[in-house]
Scaffold this motif. Structure first.
Motif, PDB file in Angstrom:
ATOM      1  N   LEU A  44       0.824  -1.210   0.000  1.00  0.00           N
ATOM      2  CA  LEU A  44       0.000   0.000   0.000  1.00  0.00           C
ATOM      3  C   LEU A  44       0.859   1.262   0.000  1.00  0.00           C
ATOM      4  CD1 LEU A  44      -2.908  -1.049   2.388  1.00  0.00           C
ATOM      5  CD2 LEU A  44      -3.012  -0.685  -0.092  1.00  0.00           C
ATOM      6  N   CYS A  45       2.050   1.197   0.611  1.00  0.00           N
ATOM      7  CA  CYS A  45       2.974   2.328   0.519  1.00  0.00           C
ATOM      8  C   CYS A  45       3.410   2.523  -0.937  1.00  0.00           C
ATOM      9  CB  CYS A  45       4.201   2.097   1.402  1.00  0.00           C
ATOM     10  SG  CYS A  45       3.894   2.307   3.175  1.00  0.00           S
ATOM     11  N   GLY A  46       3.677   1.415  -1.636  1.00  0.00           N
ATOM     12  CA  GLY A  46       4.029   1.503  -3.043  1.00  0.00           C
ATOM     13  C   GLY A  46       2.889   2.075  -3.874  1.00  0.00           C
ATOM     14  N   PHE A  47       1.658   1.661  -3.560  1.00  0.00           N
ATOM     15  CA  PHE A  47       0.488   2.194  -4.263  1.00  0.00           C
ATOM     16  C   PHE A  47       0.349   3.688  -4.003  1.00  0.00           C
ATOM     17  CE2 PHE A  47      -4.158   3.120  -4.218  1.00  0.00           C
ATOM     18  CZ  PHE A  47      -4.392   2.955  -5.581  1.00  0.00           C
ATOM     19  N   GLY A  48       0.597   4.097  -2.782  1.00  0.00           N
ATOM     20  CA  GLY A  48       0.580   5.523  -2.461  1.00  0.00           C
ATOM     21  C   GLY A  48       1.613   6.283  -3.270  1.00  0.00           C
ATOM     22  N   GLY A  49       2.783   5.674  -3.477  1.00  0.00           N
ATOM     23  CA  GLY A  49       3.821   6.286  -4.289  1.00  0.00           C
ATOM     24  C   GLY A  49       3.411   6.428  -5.741  1.00  0.00           C
ATOM     25  N   ILE A  50       2.706   5.426  -6.267  1.00  0.00           N
ATOM     26  CA  ILE A  50       2.210   5.489  -7.658  1.00  0.00           C
ATOM     27  C   ILE A  50       1.282   6.688  -7.831  1.00  0.00           C
ATOM     28  CG2 ILE A  50       0.693   4.360  -9.337  1.00  0.00           C
ATOM     29  CD1 ILE A  50       1.819   1.677  -8.384  1.00  0.00           C
ATOM     30  N   LEU A  51       0.305   6.820  -6.926  1.00  0.00           N
ATOM     31  CA  LEU A  51      -0.632   7.940  -7.014  1.00  0.00           C
ATOM     32  C   LEU A  51       0.079   9.272  -6.779  1.00  0.00           C
ATOM     33  CD1 LEU A  51      -3.753   6.579  -5.085  1.00  0.00           C
ATOM     34  CD2 LEU A  51      -3.331   6.571  -7.545  1.00  0.00           C
ATOM     35  N   LEU A 240      -2.611  16.437   8.017  1.00  0.00           N
ATOM     36  CA  LEU A 240      -2.276  16.517   6.591  1.00  0.00           C
ATOM     37  C   LEU A 240      -1.854  17.928   6.183  1.00  0.00           C
ATOM     38  CD1 LEU A 240      -5.064  14.213   5.103  1.00  0.00           C
ATOM     39  CD2 LEU A 240      -2.633  13.696   5.319  1.00  0.00           C
ATOM     40  N   VAL A 241      -2.363  18.948   6.885  1.00  0.00           N
ATOM     41  CA  VAL A 241      -1.908  20.318   6.631  1.00  0.00           C
ATOM     42  C   VAL A 241      -0.434  20.455   7.007  1.00  0.00           C
ATOM     43  CG1 VAL A 241      -2.129  22.722   7.371  1.00  0.00           C
ATOM     44  CG2 VAL A 241      -4.175  21.386   6.858  1.00  0.00           C
ATOM     45  N   VAL A 242      -0.054  19.876   8.126  1.00  0.00           N
ATOM     46  CA  VAL A 242       1.358  19.883   8.542  1.00  0.00           C
ATOM     47  C   VAL A 242       2.200  19.139   7.514  1.00  0.00           C
ATOM     48  CG1 VAL A 242       3.006  19.170  10.320  1.00  0.00           C
ATOM     49  CG2 VAL A 242       0.762  20.066  10.982  1.00  0.00           C
ATOM     50  N   ILE A 309      -0.603  13.584  -0.810  1.00  0.00           N
ATOM     51  CA  ILE A 309      -1.294  12.421  -1.386  1.00  0.00           C
ATOM     52  C   ILE A 309      -0.827  11.136  -0.725  1.00  0.00           C
ATOM     53  CG2 ILE A 309      -1.586  11.022  -3.482  1.00  0.00           C
ATOM     54  CD1 ILE A 309      -1.446  13.681  -5.074  1.00  0.00           C
ATOM     55  N   TYR A 310       0.487  11.006  -0.554  1.00  0.00           N
ATOM     56  CA  TYR A 310       1.047   9.789   0.052  1.00  0.00           C
ATOM     57  C   TYR A 310       0.521   9.589   1.478  1.00  0.00           C
ATOM     58  CZ  TYR A 310       4.576   6.432   1.651  1.00  0.00           C
ATOM     59  OH  TYR A 310       5.226   5.319   2.165  1.00  0.00           O
ATOM     60  N   ASP A 311       0.523  10.661   2.258  1.00  0.00           N
ATOM     61  CA  ASP A 311       0.030  10.558   3.633  1.00  0.00           C
ATOM     62  C   ASP A 311      -1.477  10.331   3.651  1.00  0.00           C
ATOM     63  OD1 ASP A 311       0.970  10.404   6.223  1.00  0.00           O
ATOM     64  OD2 ASP A 311       0.606  12.506   6.681  1.00  0.00           O
ATOM     65  N   SER A 312      -2.195  10.906   2.684  1.00  0.00           N
ATOM     66  CA  SER A 312      -3.647  10.694   2.594  1.00  0.00           C
ATOM     67  C   SER A 312      -3.980   9.234   2.290  1.00  0.00           C
ATOM     68  CB  SER A 312      -4.251  11.597   1.508  1.00  0.00           C
ATOM     69  OG  SER A 312      -4.107  12.958   1.832  1.00  0.00           O
ATOM     70  N   VAL A 313      -3.158   8.613   1.448  1.00  0.00           N
ATOM     71  CA  VAL A 313      -3.349   7.186   1.152  1.00  0.00           C
ATOM     72  C   VAL A 313      -3.166   6.364   2.424  1.00  0.00           C
ATOM     73  CG1 VAL A 313      -2.368   5.194  -0.069  1.00  0.00           C
ATOM     74  CG2 VAL A 313      -2.736   7.333  -1.291  1.00  0.00           C
ATOM     75  N   LYS A 314      -2.175   6.712   3.210  1.00  0.00           N
ATOM     76  CA  LYS A 314      -1.948   6.004   4.477  1.00  0.00           C
ATOM     77  C   LYS A 314      -3.139   6.180   5.419  1.00  0.00           C
ATOM     78  CE  LYS A 314       3.076   5.669   4.956  1.00  0.00           C
ATOM     79  NZ  LYS A 314       4.219   5.999   5.831  1.00  0.00           N
ATOM     80  N   VAL A 315      -3.682   7.395   5.450  1.00  0.00           N
ATOM     81  CA  VAL A 315      -4.846   7.658   6.304  1.00  0.00           C
ATOM     82  C   VAL A 315      -6.052   6.874   5.811  1.00  0.00           C
ATOM     83  CG1 VAL A 315      -6.521   9.431   6.986  1.00  0.00           C
ATOM     84  CG2 VAL A 315      -4.075   9.934   7.076  1.00  0.00           C
ATOM     85  N   TYR A 316      -6.285   6.904   4.489  1.00  0.00           N
ATOM     86  CA  TYR A 316      -7.465   6.241   3.911  1.00  0.00           C
ATOM     87  C   TYR A 316      -7.434   4.740   4.169  1.00  0.00           C
ATOM     88  CZ  TYR A 316     -10.908   4.642   0.511  1.00  0.00           C
ATOM     89  OH  TYR A 316     -11.986   4.028  -0.094  1.00  0.00           O
TER      90      TYR A 316
END
Length: 344
Positions: A44-51, A240-242, A309-316
């Motif tokens: 999922l970290c890799g998927f976050g990187g793709i996006l 996510l703002v930070v 985006i990467y951190d948002s993927v982790k949150v989602y």
């Protein structure tokens, strides 16, 4: 040799409460979808990187196209506004989207390797160093992990980067990925896809080292000195703002350290038969820094959005998101003993 999952359990960068075995199917506000360091976590970290990389780099293709043209032919394109005006006048508005396909596919693969392998190498190197050394020399750890990840990421990126630059800087050479790929192969064979790899390493590895190390330390600084409360007490949107703010600050530094090599890559891929040294010589010291202002705006925004985006993927996906590292208890005790001994 211990598996990465076992190694991750000893990592100083894990969350404080992630030693619990959490069900990947269950969901509460305090549970994660998988364990830190598991195969699902890395995937999922890799998927976050793709996006993260695929979407952002494709979104700024018009800026990237003009930036590349300024680097290759500064006399004609001058600055960002003039470059856009000349491009639209000669080729129409659609020309600003040239190279979007190799950009999307190339940077998606790069993002997969960049972010996915960074998580792998950070955990792996931290285990080799041990908890105390990993904390004390964490900046060096971030630099080493990101450099290792980017080495492989650029191998994945190089073929699409070569096509992108040709399409963007040589009007009439090719307009699409489908047209450009066989043409480049006919002209230069496989070597044509990878001749820009060494300067790509020179551009991207320092860039990525700065991107990850500056981001990690900036996040640590913001939560320690700027944000008045612990991260865990903030809502996810505020966190996510930070992330976005830290990403933009890191992006400015990234643009500066990697710009000369970026200019060489653009020049090299637009000139058949040229070498990195010859391209740098032709450009001269002043030419190496052409387009820096445009690149700071582009890379600053790009880096901030990528981390967001990467951190948002982790949150989602409810992935473990370790807070800024804290000093290990063993190191605290050693420092306390040292202070006591020195004062006594």
């Amino acid at each position: 040799m211990a598996s990465l999952r076992e190694v991750s359990k000893r990592s100083p960068f894990k969350t404080h409460n992630d030693t619990r075995k959490l069900s990947c199917a269950s969901a509460t506000n305090e549970q994660y979808s998988c364990e830190f360091g598991s195969a699902k976590y890395y995937a999922l970290c890799g998927f976050g990187g793709i996006l993260s990389c695929g979407i952002t780099h494709t979104a700024v293709v018009p800026l990237d196209l003009v930036k590349c043209r300024i680097q290759v032919d500064p006399a004609k394109y001058g600055n960002m506004f003039k470059g856009m005006s000349v491009t639209m006048k000669e080729e129409g508005v659609r020309a600003l989207g040239k190279g979007w396909a190799p950009t999307f596919f190339g940077y998606s693969m790069q993002g997969l390797c960049k972010f996915g392998f960074y998580e792998v190498f950070k955990i792996f190197y931290a285990n080799l160093m041990g908890e105390e050394y990993a904390y004390r020399y964490r900046t060096s750890l971030y630099l080493a992990a990101s450099a290792s990840a980017e080495f492989f990421a650029d191998i994945a990126l190089a073929p699409m980067e070569a096509l992108k630059v040709r399409i963007q800087t040589q009007p009439g050479w090719a307009n699409t990925l489908r047209e450009g790929m066989p043409k480049l192969y006919r002209e230069e064979r496989i070597a044509g896809f990878y001749k820009g790899l060494p300067p790509l390493w020179l551009r991207q590895i320092p860039y990525t080292m700065m991107k990850f190390a500056a981001f990690e330390r900036t996040v640590e600084f913001l939560y320690k000195y700027v944000v008045p409360v612990p991260r865990d007490t903030l809502s996810k949107p505020k966190q996510l703002v930070v992330t976005f703010a830290a990403g933009y600050i890191a992006g400015v530094f990234c643009a500066i350290v990697s710009h000369p090599a970026d200019t060489v890559v653009s020049k090299l891929n637009s000139a058949v038969g040229s070498s990195p040294l010859q391209a740098a010589k032709d450009l001269g010291m002043k030419g190496l820094w052409k387009g820096l202002g445009a690149r700071i705006v582009m890379i600053g925004t790009l880096t901030a959005l990528q981390w967001f985006i990467y951190d948002s993927v982790k949150v989602y996906f409810r992935l473990p998101r370790p807070p800024p590292p804290e000093m290990p208890e063993s190191l605290k005790k050693k420092l306390e003993q040292k202070e006591t001994a020195s004062s006594g």
